[in-house]
Design a protein around this motif. Sequence first.
Motif, short mmCIF file in Angstrom:
data_model
loop_
_atom_site.label_atom_id
_atom_site.label_comp_id
_atom_site.label_asym_id
_atom_site.label_seq_id
_atom_site.Cartn_x
_atom_site.Cartn_y
_atom_site.Cartn_z
N ALA A 191 11.91 -6.79 14.54
CA ALA A 191 10.93 -7.76 14.04
C ALA A 191 10.60 -8.78 15.11
O ALA A 191 9.43 -9.09 15.35
N ARG A 192 11.63 -9.28 15.78
CA ARG A 192 11.42 -10.28 16.84
C ARG A 192 10.60 -9.71 17.98
O ARG A 192 9.71 -10.37 18.51
N GLU A 193 10.91 -8.48 18.34
CA GLU A 193 10.20 -7.82 19.44
C GLU A 193 8.70 -7.73 19.13
O GLU A 193 7.86 -8.07 19.96
N ILE A 194 8.39 -7.29 17.93
CA ILE A 194 6.98 -7.13 17.54
C ILE A 194 6.27 -8.47 17.49
O ILE A 194 5.17 -8.64 18.03
N VAL A 195 6.94 -9.45 16.88
CA VAL A 195 6.32 -10.76 16.72
C VAL A 195 6.15 -11.46 18.07
O VAL A 195 5.11 -12.07 18.33
N ASP A 196 7.16 -11.34 18.94
CA ASP A 196 7.04 -11.94 20.28
C ASP A 196 5.83 -11.35 20.99
O ASP A 196 5.03 -12.06 21.59
N TYR A 197 5.72 -10.06 20.91
CA TYR A 197 4.61 -9.36 21.55
C TYR A 197 3.27 -9.83 21.00
O TYR A 197 2.35 -10.15 21.74
N ARG A 198 3.19 -9.89 19.69
CA ARG A 198 1.92 -10.30 19.06
C ARG A 198 1.57 -11.74 19.38
O ARG A 198 0.40 -12.07 19.60
N GLN A 204 0.81 -1.23 0.00
CA GLN A 204 0.00 0.00 0.00
C GLN A 204 0.84 1.27 0.00
O GLN A 204 0.48 2.26 -0.62
N LYS A 205 1.93 1.21 0.75
CA LYS A 205 2.85 2.36 0.79
C LYS A 205 4.26 1.81 0.68
O LYS A 205 4.53 0.70 1.14
N GLY A 206 5.16 2.62 0.17
CA GLY A 206 6.56 2.23 0.16
C GLY A 206 6.86 1.16 -0.88
O GLY A 206 6.01 0.80 -1.69
N THR A 207 8.09 0.66 -0.83
CA THR A 207 8.52 -0.35 -1.79
C THR A 207 9.23 -1.46 -1.04
O THR A 207 10.15 -1.20 -0.26
N VAL A 208 8.79 -2.69 -1.26
CA VAL A 208 9.44 -3.83 -0.62
C VAL A 208 10.53 -4.34 -1.56
O VAL A 208 10.35 -4.37 -2.78
N LYS A 209 11.67 -4.70 -0.97
CA LYS A 209 12.81 -5.15 -1.77
C LYS A 209 13.36 -6.46 -1.22
O LYS A 209 13.16 -6.76 -0.03
N ILE A 210 14.06 -7.19 -2.06
CA ILE A 210 14.69 -8.41 -1.61
C ILE A 210 15.68 -8.05 -0.50
O ILE A 210 16.40 -7.04 -0.60
N GLY A 211 15.68 -8.85 0.57
CA GLY A 211 16.59 -8.59 1.69
C GLY A 211 15.94 -7.82 2.82
O GLY A 211 16.45 -7.82 3.94
N ASP A 212 14.80 -7.18 2.56
CA ASP A 212 14.10 -6.42 3.61
C ASP A 212 13.65 -7.35 4.73
O ASP A 212 13.27 -8.50 4.49
N ILE A 213 13.68 -6.82 5.94
CA ILE A 213 13.14 -7.58 7.08
C ILE A 213 11.71 -7.12 7.30
O ILE A 213 11.44 -5.92 7.28
N PHE A 214 10.82 -8.08 7.44
CA PHE A 214 9.41 -7.70 7.54
C PHE A 214 8.67 -8.46 8.64
O PHE A 214 9.12 -9.51 9.10
N VAL A 215 7.54 -7.86 9.02
CA VAL A 215 6.62 -8.49 9.94
C VAL A 215 5.30 -8.64 9.19
O VAL A 215 4.88 -7.71 8.51
N ALA A 216 4.69 -9.81 9.28
CA ALA A 216 3.36 -10.02 8.69
C ALA A 216 2.53 -10.67 9.77
O ALA A 216 2.73 -11.84 10.10
N GLY A 217 1.60 -9.91 10.35
CA GLY A 217 0.83 -10.43 11.47
C GLY A 217 1.78 -10.82 12.58
O GLY A 217 2.60 -10.00 13.02
N ALA A 218 1.72 -12.08 13.02
CA ALA A 218 2.57 -12.53 14.10
C ALA A 218 3.77 -13.35 13.58
O ALA A 218 4.32 -14.18 14.27
#
Length: 369
Positions: free
Chosen positions: A338-345, A275-289
């Motif tokens: 990423a780990r922090e967010i996912v652990d929390y979720r 929706q916003k921005g540009t995702v690139k190979i190598g990016d670290i991402f969070v998707a839900g949990a």
Amino acid sequence: PEVITVQELANRMAEKGVALVKVLMGMGVMATINEVLDQDTAQLVVEEFGHKPKRVLDSDVEIGISGAEDDETDLASRAPVVTVMGHVDHGKTSLLDALRKANVVSGEAGGITQHIGAYQVEVSGQKITFLDTPGHAAFTEMRARGASVTDICIVVVAADDGVMPQTKEAIAHAKAAGVPLIIAINKMDREGANPDRVRQELLQEEVVVESFSGDVQEVEISALTGLGLDNLKEQILLQAELLELKANPSRAANGVVVEAKLDKGRGSVTTTLIQKGTVKIGDIFVAGAEWGRVRALVNDKGQQVKEAGPSVPVEVLGAGGVPSAGDDFAVVSNEARAREIVDYRQEQIKKKRALAAAGPKTMEAMFTQ
Ligand code: GDP
Ligand code: MG
């Protein structure tokens, strides 16, 4: 989706659970001490007690999904995202297939066998993104979360059947979401086709089409013969122009998971609408949990791409697990984040499950403590 129970909140504030229940009652919220509160309600309660609210971790804001406004000068126009709704058997799938097929150049890698839940069509140099979510489950889920994914809603009405219950539902959904409608009067090739009856019936839903001097665009089509499909695409672009759709392509990517699955050869495949921005190979991402590092990106034609920008649907490979349709997708600065967010979720999910398993509340529970 942060949650906290009344009791937990009470513990954190060093107040009694019953005191919070009383305050909630005063706010018109009937809750037991085991009740789960959303963040906004929790914040109100905390303020009511004169404490300064401090969110433990507001990941959604911090990772920029609802935060960080984009500078006007960074915005670039983007393709409209279109959803097709309508009564069963009125031709939603046929329409999506017809639009998609017309766009596939023979010999293209993947061809029409590739199905990723969303695809782009090019019309005289301009793109349109179609969301093809089975049963609208993801769409409904996304709306329930307040995420707006769709810019334009096409409501398909069969010319030989007219306005039916799910037609009305679709119109109501689009209106509730504040999304402009385009009425596609389908099956015009059928003998019993009566488009004027459809127009007439739409009046009862307070939908006045253009040929009745209203402001809702309508197009007569046949998903079977291809009649009117070019016109439909033109109408979509016209509507999109009015909407002046824009996004900042040069920021960390945000989007929404359209569908996700575990593929034997490729591992976790997360189909994402950026929706916003540009995702690139190598990016670290969070998707839900779930989180991961982008290992590969595959477009709707089955081709590997290096990046994907606003309104582009793309398969993201590399998540550690399988997120759910409707989950948010966001590129974050580093692995620790990423780990922090996912652990929390994941913790939140566990809590929710435990609470659900705890069963119905009793009067006793309501007055404990
Ligand atoms: P959905 O339930 O809304 O997804 O409807 P489908 O796309 O599955 O279509 C239901 C039936 O109507 C199928 O048998 C289609 O072949 C048929 N159909 C769809 N569009 C047209 C059309 O424009 N003309 C005719 N004659 N049949 C159509
Ligand atoms: Mg269908």
